[in-house]
Write a protein that holds these residues in place. Structure first.
Motif, short mmCIF file in Angstrom:
data_model
loop_
_atom_site.label_atom_id
_atom_site.label_comp_id
_atom_site.label_asym_id
_atom_site.label_seq_id
_atom_site.Cartn_x
_atom_site.Cartn_y
_atom_site.Cartn_z
N GLU A 212 -113.79 -18.38 66.52
CA GLU A 212 -113.02 -18.84 65.81
C GLU A 212 -113.89 -19.94 65.14
O GLU A 212 -114.65 -20.70 65.19
CB GLU A 212 -111.67 -19.68 65.48
CG GLU A 212 -110.54 -20.03 64.17
CD GLU A 212 -109.82 -20.57 64.87
OE1 GLU A 212 -108.58 -20.42 63.46
OE2 GLU A 212 -109.61 -21.01 65.86
N ILE A 213 -114.36 -19.64 63.08
CA ILE A 213 -115.45 -20.35 62.71
C ILE A 213 -114.53 -20.85 61.21
O ILE A 213 -113.53 -20.06 60.96
CB ILE A 213 -116.42 -19.62 62.58
CG1 ILE A 213 -116.57 -18.08 61.28
CG2 ILE A 213 -116.92 -19.72 63.72
CD1 ILE A 213 -117.42 -17.55 61.39
N THR A 214 -115.21 -21.33 60.35
CA THR A 214 -115.07 -22.22 59.26
C THR A 214 -116.05 -22.16 58.78
O THR A 214 -117.14 -22.31 58.51
CB THR A 214 -114.53 -23.62 58.60
OG1 THR A 214 -112.97 -23.95 60.13
CG2 THR A 214 -114.24 -24.09 57.70
N ALA A 215 -115.93 -20.66 58.08
CA ALA A 215 -117.25 -20.66 56.69
C ALA A 215 -116.96 -20.56 55.83
O ALA A 215 -115.59 -21.22 54.88
CB ALA A 215 -117.22 -19.19 57.00
N LEU A 257 -126.12 -22.58 59.73
CA LEU A 257 -126.75 -21.94 58.36
C LEU A 257 -127.31 -20.30 58.37
O LEU A 257 -128.26 -19.89 59.45
CB LEU A 257 -128.03 -22.71 57.70
CG LEU A 257 -129.20 -21.89 56.34
CD1 LEU A 257 -127.46 -21.84 55.62
CD2 LEU A 257 -130.01 -22.28 56.07
N GLU A 258 -126.31 -19.47 58.10
CA GLU A 258 -126.25 -18.11 58.39
C GLU A 258 -127.38 -17.21 57.76
O GLU A 258 -128.29 -17.05 57.56
CB GLU A 258 -125.29 -17.27 57.92
CG GLU A 258 -124.92 -16.11 59.49
CD GLU A 258 -124.45 -14.64 58.41
OE1 GLU A 258 -124.48 -13.95 58.34
OE2 GLU A 258 -125.38 -14.83 57.03
N VAL A 267 -122.63 -21.23 55.04
CA VAL A 267 -122.82 -21.47 56.19
C VAL A 267 -121.51 -21.40 56.97
O VAL A 267 -120.34 -22.02 56.04
CB VAL A 267 -123.14 -23.76 56.18
CG1 VAL A 267 -122.59 -24.29 56.39
CG2 VAL A 267 -123.67 -23.39 54.91
N PHE A 268 -121.55 -22.41 58.08
CA PHE A 268 -120.59 -23.08 59.15
C PHE A 268 -120.08 -22.95 60.05
O PHE A 268 -121.46 -23.69 61.00
CB PHE A 268 -120.03 -19.85 59.48
CG PHE A 268 -120.78 -20.27 60.75
CD1 PHE A 268 -121.11 -20.70 62.15
CD2 PHE A 268 -121.62 -18.86 59.71
CE1 PHE A 268 -121.90 -19.61 62.76
CE2 PHE A 268 -122.97 -18.34 60.66
CZ PHE A 268 -123.05 -18.43 62.05
N ALA A 333 -122.57 -14.46 60.95
CA ALA A 333 -121.26 -14.08 61.40
C ALA A 333 -120.81 -12.45 61.37
O ALA A 333 -121.29 -12.63 59.89
CB ALA A 333 -120.58 -14.85 60.92
N ILE A 334 -119.95 -12.42 61.78
CA ILE A 334 -119.52 -10.78 60.76
C ILE A 334 -118.33 -10.67 61.38
O ILE A 334 -117.66 -10.66 62.22
CB ILE A 334 -120.81 -9.32 61.90
CG1 ILE A 334 -122.54 -9.21 61.65
CG2 ILE A 334 -119.62 -8.13 61.37
CD1 ILE A 334 -122.41 -9.33 60.19
N GLY A 335 -117.53 -11.16 60.06
CA GLY A 335 -115.76 -10.96 60.88
C GLY A 335 -115.18 -10.75 59.06
O GLY A 335 -116.14 -11.35 58.08
#
Length: 399
Positions: A212-215, A257-258, A267-268, A333-335
């Motif tokens: 679980e991330i904050t994008a 940094l993506e 950024v996530f 990050a894919i989603g």
């Protein structure tokens, strides 16, 4: 039973350490004396031993070759005429063995020039004529032993240099590999996080996994028309200022940094390093970015460029890991969560920070927001409850 001096092991039928050689100190130059007449051997020993040489005596060419099979002296004093294997043959074999090829050989000869010529052909370095002069003998021995020691020093230093070069090459290779690894990590991690990963030596986080991330996605309002109507140098100058300002904040807040793609930046938080305050940290970073870009925008307006920052923040699960190919990897990050943050950013006006309901619920108490209600976002099947971040109220921050 008393211990034998180091290296004094007897070979079958050979006594290479006869009486009279015990006086030389450790490390003394070793002189091998080869002569079939015992009187000559003892005479040479009596001249050399008191001067600090460790003298080894052999009575035949065969005995000398057997002694030399596992020992290397500093000099050989070799009689020419001996029954069996003569001095010429011994000299040729000494020169033919790579272990002893550089050992000085002094031939003890009669006065005949023919013997000296054959000795040169066999590889002798010098001559002593019978009956020999003590001073001349000692001078020749001293000079050739010095040359042998110089040679030994050069060989030892060459070996040490080769070993040092191998060690240096290994260290340089390891350092280059480490720098490349650090470079790969710093492409998408803050210096602090990259440092932690480097210290642990664990790159397992690069494998595909779910978290679980904050994008946080941001880009510039008005950038497309600006890029179409401006010179490339102007566009590059604006992007350089923009990237530098936002990149410093990404690192300060320890975000992952993506990618940078023109004016778009993703950024996530909460991966690969756990971040329990991910939503709050993402909002605080976005507020700092808005302030920083606001200052930049004032300068851009003076040059006729109307640009402003739009930010979208969403919370949710994604699949994360390394993507790319050998020599060019990124951490992605894919989603739906990343798409939602990008769509929120796309509908944000210049200076707006739009966040999802999950982010609003988990952000800090001092984050001031207002509800915008459900908003239709392109590519998202259901309307998204959206909040606008107005700012941070220190008075509402828990003490």
């Amino acid at each position: 039973m008393s211990a034998q001096p180091e290296g004094r092991h007897r070979m079958p039928g050979v006594d290479p350490y006869p009486e009279g050689t015990e006086g030389a100190g450790e490390g003394a130059p070793v002189v091998l004396v080869v002569d079939d007449l015992e009187a000559n051997r003892r005479l040479l020993e009596a001249v050399l031993s008191p001067r600090g040489y460790a003298v080894r005596l052999c009575g035949s060419g065969e005995e000398a070759l057997e002694w030399l099979s596992d020992r290397v002296p500093d000099l050989v004093l070799l009689d020419v005429l001996m029954p069996g294997v003569d001095g010429y043959e011994v000299c040729r074999r000494v020169r033919g063995d790579e272990r002893t090829a550089y050992v000085p050989v002094v031939m003890v000869t009669a006065s005949g020039s023919e013997q000296k010529l054959r000795a040169i052909e066999a590889g002798a370095d010098d001559f002593v004529t019978k009956p020999f002069d003590q001073s001349e003998l000692l001078a020749r021995v001293r000079s050739l032993v010095r040359v042998k020691r110089y040679h030994d020093t050069i060989v030892r230093q060459a070996v040490e240099l080769t070993a040092w070069n191998r060690e240096l090459e290994s260290k340089v290779s390891a350092q280059v590999e480490e720098l490349e690894r650090v470079g790969r990590l710093r492409r998408f991690l803050s210096p602090q996080v990259a440092g932690l990963v480097m210290e642990s030596g664990d790159e397992g986080f690069l494998a595909s996994h779910r978290a679980e991330i904050t994008a946080t996605f941001c880009d510039l309002r008005g950038f497309t028309s600006f890029a179409e109507t401006s010179e490339p140098e102007e566009v590059m100058a604006v992007l350089a200022d923009y990237h530098e300002a936002l990149g410093e904040l990404v690192f300060r807040f320890e975000g992952t940094l993506e990618h940078f793609a023109g004016d778009g930046l993703l950024v996530f938080f909460n991966d690969p390093i756990p971040c329990p305050d991910a939503p709050d940290r993402a909002v605080r970073m976005a507020v700092a970015m808005r302030s920083r870009v606001g200052h930049l925008a004032e300068g851009w307006r003076r040059h006729g460029h109307d640009l402003g920052l739009g930010v979208g923040i969403a919370q949710g699960y994604a699949t994360l890991g390394r993507v790319g190919f050998e020599g060019r990897y990124d951490y992605a990050a894919i989603g739906t969560v990343t798409n939602m943050s990008a769509r929120l950013s796309a509908v944000a006006q210049a200076g707006q920070i739009l966040i999802s309901q999950k982010v609003a619920a988990r952000a800090g108490e001092d984050v001031v927001t207002r509800s915008l209600g459900p908003i239709e976002l392109r590519g998202i099947s259901k309307p998204v409850e959206t909040f606008e971040v107005l700012g941070l109220d220190s008075a509402r921050s828990p003490s």
